[in-house]
Design an enzyme around this catalytic site. Structure first.
Site, PDB file in Angstrom:
ATOM      1  N   ASP A   1       0.866  -1.168   0.000  1.00  0.00           N
ATOM      2  CA  ASP A   1       0.000   0.000   0.000  1.00  0.00           C
ATOM      3  C   ASP A   1       0.912   1.230   0.000  1.00  0.00           C
ATOM      4  OD1 ASP A   1      -2.159   1.669  -0.044  1.00  0.00           O
ATOM      5  OD2 ASP A   1      -3.226   0.756   1.620  1.00  0.00           O
TER       6      ASP A   1
HETATM    7  C1  BGC Z   1      -5.247   3.064   0.216  1.00  0.00           C
HETATM    8  C2  BGC Z   1      -5.506   2.005  -0.824  1.00  0.00           C
HETATM    9  C3  BGC Z   1      -5.377   2.589  -2.210  1.00  0.00           C
HETATM   10  C4  BGC Z   1      -4.017   3.243  -2.353  1.00  0.00           C
HETATM   11  C5  BGC Z   1      -3.793   3.857  -3.725  1.00  0.00           C
HETATM   12  C6  BGC Z   1      -3.998   3.867  -0.050  1.00  0.00           C
HETATM   13  O1  BGC Z   1      -3.908   4.971   0.785  1.00  0.00           O
HETATM   14  O2  BGC Z   1      -5.162   2.463   1.488  1.00  0.00           O
HETATM   15  O3  BGC Z   1      -6.790   1.458  -0.642  1.00  0.00           O
HETATM   16  O4  BGC Z   1      -5.573   1.597  -3.176  1.00  0.00           O
HETATM   17  O5  BGC Z   1      -3.921   4.283  -1.386  1.00  0.00           O
HETATM   18  O6  BGC Z   1      -4.579   4.963  -3.906  1.00  0.00           O
END
Ligand code: BGC
Length: 754
Positions: free
Chosen positions: A312
């Site tokens: 993430d």
């Molecule tokens: C979130 C994810 C997301 C990623 C990309 C993160 O902050 O937890 O769910 O896919 O950002 O945007």
């Protein structure tokens, strides 16, 4: 009662049944070919090119100007060239920071792929990933569906499958082949600001709907020009922070993890999702990005996941700067890569690339681990057909502005709005009713859509399409503006216009109070109190003094507690986040053009300190305080018609281990309106070697019935559905007595010892 403590360890048997069909086995010949092509490519790659494939940056890292409502987004050619040709990045993600038109997307993706394919030695295309959460979030004119909590409230697998299908079409039409969705986290912590991104609190419901979404999104073959690769997230345990705040620690025992949090991911893997994103936070003090046990032993060796694992946002370096389990950035990268992370969402610089390169050169990370990760990434790229078609297809026929999609979206919104109270059948209202509409969410599209709508937080009202209706606009169009008075009455946390509102109430028949939350996503949505804001509660309190009936409409991302005002209302619609068609859907339900059929996919709590899920344990049911005292329970929802159940019949009273049992039940529409009913089958395993839930959902079916019509619904309960995680953390089935409940009916059977 359990006759014998014989337990069958069924993990091995079930994993073959469950995981036999993984995403790359459908055509073994094709898979062999891809495997050979990938190996061949890897044999030609330099270490730099390999590490680049494992690097993902955000579009912002290669941009000149941020997109805003008034400013056009612009790529920085120099930065992009550097990213692709110097750092060999394998993946780019998201937007900076506003939705683009399809044409803009085509131009962005074309610039990226032209460089990757034509200006690099091996011409490996970039895999672009995006958060298309309730539709193609970041493409203007996309069909934006109800959020996941609402899709779960529909209990309608086919609608969820269609959402996946339409979303994929619009995402791929934008030139993007990879969607960071579905969220397979279980929503068992109502404070968590991402609850609305989940399919609710139940394992079976969330697994079923998640798999339906993946089926729609990927079809038989995600290389198709209208399909995308999905990404299961956030593996695993992310949704259960003890504090309820986003990205804070979860404390989940291995047994509980396996019982509640892994099955949805298993279902997603079985449905064929080729990528997984890691939980940004930690479980039992171990940040998941550094957890070899979960990312490799469980995910690869037990769940047989063959795709690639993406981190993430910023979470590898977070092992050093935030979690402090790594003393240096180098240690953080080594930890994550060796734990099993294949691609790093870095996302703003090339530090991961530089560090990993050096770690391999210094012999700290073996090249075999790099080859393994790169093979997984390139395999997905090849299966997506990116080597053959890296550039979006122009003039994608009918992907947008399609009235059929609008109809499906409207249907999804209607089926997602839960009627939880309807005193003396006050709803539906006559179209002649004079109304006062009030409350902070009455005239906002953002409160109906929530986060991941045009921008991350979804809270930029001016980005929403003018043609879509707020609740106020929809009702005014439905019955005529002259019958509607609108006074805001309160914003989210401040009461206003109270005298004005009380005097306006005198000249109307009914008040519609629209309360709830502003749009939010992730940590900006953290709260310290699940109670709805005092100002909004006071608004209803004041309105109730007028003596006029109050219809309460809740637009919210989680079940904010409203127990102080429920008794002051005549009817309640829990609408959560019903998407762009939410206003029209709410109006259609209020005036009876549509009959509600949604059921709660989460428990709606009554007290902030009385949070319980519906599948609680016997020990939690001992007196009037220790009991499931919900405002409205999981699975609850009213209709404008009535259903009666009869003839609950089991195929057998005794079954052998590994035998199935068939359950039949009749459901009749005994009311006067056509309506849909969700038939829910619950199971109770009466005695177990670990304490068993008082009941658990094991089957559901949504049926439409005309007045007077009866349908027989059939469920098949497999041994897998009787299984649970035993004391030694293994999945087992225990012989003994079981009960089945459908509505108020009950039947029993015995599982024999052989
Ligand atoms: C979130 C994810 C997301 C990623 C990309 C993160 O902050 O937890 O769910 O896919 O950002 O945007």
């Amino acid at each position: 009662m359990k006759t014998n403590k014989v337990k069958l360890i069924i993990g091995v048997i079930f994993s073959t049944i469950l995981f036999g069909l993984t995403w790359n086995i459908k055509d073994p010949k094709l898979n062999d070919d891809i495997s050979i092509r990938v190996d061949d490519l890897i044999s030609q790659m330099t270490l730099e090119e390999k590490v680049g494939q494992m690097t993902q940056v955000t579009l912002q890292a290669v941009s000149k100007a941020q997109g805003t409502v008034n400013q056009k987004f612009e790529i920085d050619q120099e930065k992009l060239k550097k990213a692709i040709t110097k750092y060999h990045v394998g993946s780019i993600l998201n937007v900076y920071d506003v939705a683009h038109s399809v044409e803009e997307w085509h131009s962005i993706i074309k610039q990226i792929q032209d460089l990757a394919v034509n200006d690099t030695r091996l011409g490996i295309p970039v895999i672009y990933g995006i958060d298309a959460i309730h539709g193609a979030t970041y493409t203007k004119e996309a069909t934006l569906f109800p959020q996941a909590i609402n899709m779960a409230a529909t209990w309608n697998k086919e609608l969820v499958r269609k959402e996946g299908e339409i979303t994929s079409k619009q995402v791929r039409a934008s030139g993007i082949p990879w969607n960071f969705y579905p969220v397979m986290d279980i929503g068992r912590q109502p404070l968590w600001p991402r609850l609305w991104e989940t399919f609710g609190e139940d394992i079976f419901l969330a697994s079923t709907l998640g798999a339906s979404y993946i089926n729609g999104a990927q079809g038989e073959d995600f290389s198709s020009h209208d399909k995308v690769a999905t990404c299961l997230k956030h593996y695993v345990g992310y949704s259960f922070p003890l504090s309820g705040k986003d990205r804070t620690p979860a404390w989940i025992s291995e047994r509980m993890l396996r019982e509640y949090f892994l099955p949805t991911f298993e279902a997603g893997i079985k449905a064929g999702s080729p990528t997984i994103m890691v939980n940004s936070s930690e479980i039992n003090g171990i940040p998941v990005h550094s957890d070899y046990h979960l990312l490799t032993e469980v995910l690869r060796e037990e769940l047989n996941f063959e795709g690639f694992v993406v981190s993430d946002w910023h979470d590898i370096i977070n092992l050093h700067i935030r979690d402090r389990v790594a003393a240096t950035p180098e240690e953080a990268v080594k930890m994550a890569v060796m734990a099993g992370v294949d691609m790093s969402m870095v996302p703003l610089d090339f530090s991961f690339y530089e560090i990993l390169l050096k770690l391999v050169q210094d012999g700290e990370v073996p090249i075999s681990r790099i080859d393994e990760a790169v093979k997984r990434i390139l395999t997905v790229k090849m299966k997506l057909g990116l080597f053959e078609n890296p550039i979006p297809i122009e003039n994608f026929e009918q992907a947008f502005n399609n009235s059929e999609y609008d109809k499906i979206n409207f249907q999804a919104a209607v089926e997602s709005i839960i009627l939880t109270k309807n005193n003396e059948n006050i709803l539906p209202l006559s179209k002649k009713t004079k109304l006062l509409i009030t409350g902070p969410t009455a005239n906002l599209l953002s409160s109906m859509n929530g986060g991941w709508t045009y921008i991350w937080q979804g809270n930029e009202e001016k980005l929403y399409p003018e043609k879509e209706n707020t609740v106020l606009e929809a009702i005014s169009k439905f019955i005529g503006e002259e019958k509607v008075t609108y006074i805001e009455g309160s914003d989210f946390n401040r009461l206003k216009d109270i005298d004005k509102i009380k005097s306006a109430a005198n000249s109307v028949d009914v008040i519609i109070a629209c309360l709830g939350e502003p749009a939010y996503c992730e940590f900006p949505g953290n709260i310290n109190d699940l109670n709805l804001e005092e100002a909004q509660l006071n608004l209803v309190d004041e309105l109730s003094k007028t003596g006029k009936p109050i219809i309460l409409v809740m637009l919210e991302g989680r079940p904010r507690i409203i127990s102080k005002i429920v008794d002051k209302t005549s009817a309640v619609l829990i609408a959560f986040l019903p998407g762009l068609k939410g206003g029209n859907a709410i109006a259609s339900i209020i005036f009876g053009d549509e009959t509600p059929s949604a059921k709660l996919p989460v428990t709606y709590p009554k007290n902030p300190n009385g949070l319980m899920c519906y599948d609680y344990k016997p020990i939690e049911d001992s007196d009037s305080i220790i009991t499931y005292n919900a405002q409205w329970g999981f699975g609850y929802g009213l209709s404008y018609t009535n259903f009666e159940y009869s003839n609950l019949i089991l195929s057998k009273n005794e079954i052998h281990l590994n035998e199935e049992i068939t359950v039949n039940v009749d459901v009749e529409n005994v009311g006067k309106k056509i309506g849909k009913e969700v038939v829910q089958l619950y199971l109770c395993d009466i005695y177990g070697s670990v304490s068993r839930p008082v009941k658990q959902l094991k089957g559901f079916e949504k049926v439409q019935l005309n007045p007077g019509e009866t349908k027989q619904i059939k469920f098949v309960i497999s041994p897998q559905q009787l299984s649970f995680i035993g004391r030694d953390n293994k999945r087992i089935v225990e012989p003994g007595d079981y009960e089945i409940y459908i509505e108020k009916l009950k039947a029993s059977f015995k599982l024999l010892n052989n």
